[in-house]
Design an enzyme around this catalytic site. Sequence first.
Site, PDB file in Angstrom:
ATOM      1  CB  SER B  18      -0.917  -0.075   1.225  1.00  0.00           C
ATOM      2  OG  SER B  18      -1.910   0.913   1.175  1.00  0.00           O
ATOM      3  CG  HIS B  45      -4.264  -0.920  -0.848  1.00  0.00           C
ATOM      4  ND1 HIS B  45      -4.016  -0.870   0.501  1.00  0.00           N
ATOM      5  CD2 HIS B  45      -4.922  -2.081  -1.066  1.00  0.00           C
ATOM      6  CE1 HIS B  45      -4.521  -1.955   1.076  1.00  0.00           C
ATOM      7  NE2 HIS B  45      -5.062  -2.708   0.151  1.00  0.00           N
ATOM      8  CG  ASP B 138      -5.984  -5.419   2.525  1.00  0.00           C
ATOM      9  OD1 ASP B 138      -6.453  -6.513   2.897  1.00  0.00           O
ATOM     10  OD2 ASP B 138      -6.011  -5.032   1.346  1.00  0.00           O
TER      11      ASP B 138
END
Lengths: 269, 194
Positions: B18, B45, B138
């Site tokens: 991310s 992401h 996540d």
Amino acid sequence: MIEDEEIDLLLNDVFEIYGYDFANYSRASLKRRIIRLFALDKFPSFAELRYRVRTEEDYLKRFIEEITVNVTEMFRDPSFYKVLRTEILPVLGTKPFIRIWHAGCSTGEEVFSMAILLQEANLLKKSLLYATDLNPSVLEKVRKGIFPLNQMKQYSESYIASGGTKDFSTYYTANYGQAKLNEDLSEKIIISTHNLVSDSSFNEFDLILCRNVLIYFDKDLQERALKLFDESLGVLGYLALGSKETLKFSTIQARYKQLDKEKIWKKTM
Amino acid sequence: MEENDVKNRFKAVVIGGSAGSLSVLFEVFPALNPRLNVAIILVLHRKYSGDSSLSDLLSTKTSLPTKEIDDKDPILPGHIYLAPADYHSLIEKNYSFSLDVSEKINFSRPSLDVTFESAADTFGPSLVAILLSGSNDDGTAGLKTVKEAGGFIIAQKPETAQMPYMPQNAINNLEIDLILDSKEISDFINMLNQ
């Protein structure tokens, strides 16, 4: 942990008892949806989930609703709608009558997006939009034309990015956290259940949209659906798929020509 | 881990990242063996931008063939696959991808957990999962599933991460097999090839 064999048994029940055939759905996605439902409804064992599906028709409705993906939005991929607006609708507009099929329309956000485009191009009156899905409960939502109000800001942005120039809020009435789309957008929408796995062609269309539906099918079922679309499209008709879907490996590809960047194909013969 | 243990054991490496993970990949990619024979699946992401420029950018950093995933693409050894924005990427038992636009998980689509879990189901012990820099939760649940399926799990060394929260969260909650910086990550992936 749920085993693949258990999934097979469950899907076999659903087919034998209710006639819904999920055997050729993308297994990875389907399995994840079933595991999700199993956790959501707190079943003590997989056998209990299977029993409930077998014996309760009402639960079967929930099962179908939850294992199929019904996430959709208005004007998803604005650049796609821009091409519809600037390149496809002007061509369709030369016809006396326009027939459009939204296959696997879910709750109908894309159908209403199309109705807005047609209305702005002054073509809605001579158009018919067929909205079909295998799932009767999502079609109820299409019929109502009511969507969550909190989505409208994003839809408005996507609408503008697609080339829309009006105030998007003129297309709906806000009430208690809901947005009810204008009735005149619904007038030309025909709603019906249709299952791409088992049902056949039912009309000839100028444009078929089936975006982010084939991703839930395996390659064999994708091919079946594409052949069905091919049978349902007139010559020079258009087929629109999702941004990561393709005709590339299909036997129907030879008769189709892709428009530049977007996932829109024109039937050439 | 002994080098003998890893020879031919692994078929795929799933890397999840991310915020702050791109700079790690820009270091890892140029160092990868051009004759690598495992598949690399990359889930990052990112905001939906409507184009595929990130895979173009990444492909300039490695000679391995790099592409953004299309639905039903086969997973081939020595190829790098980037999960597209606004879809979850899942992996079928016949080593191909299926895409999915279902609900966001951990406020994310693509979600790292979804791909880690799906890859664990298909690859089992022949999977390596690597979690890079990021500032949300996540990835941890997905790494847990990978580990339970017999796979090998790695977290980026938090002190080398621009956003240490995500790898640190995995380290705090799981028994991570290795904690590596970017140089060690590329060395590890190259070692899978011996």
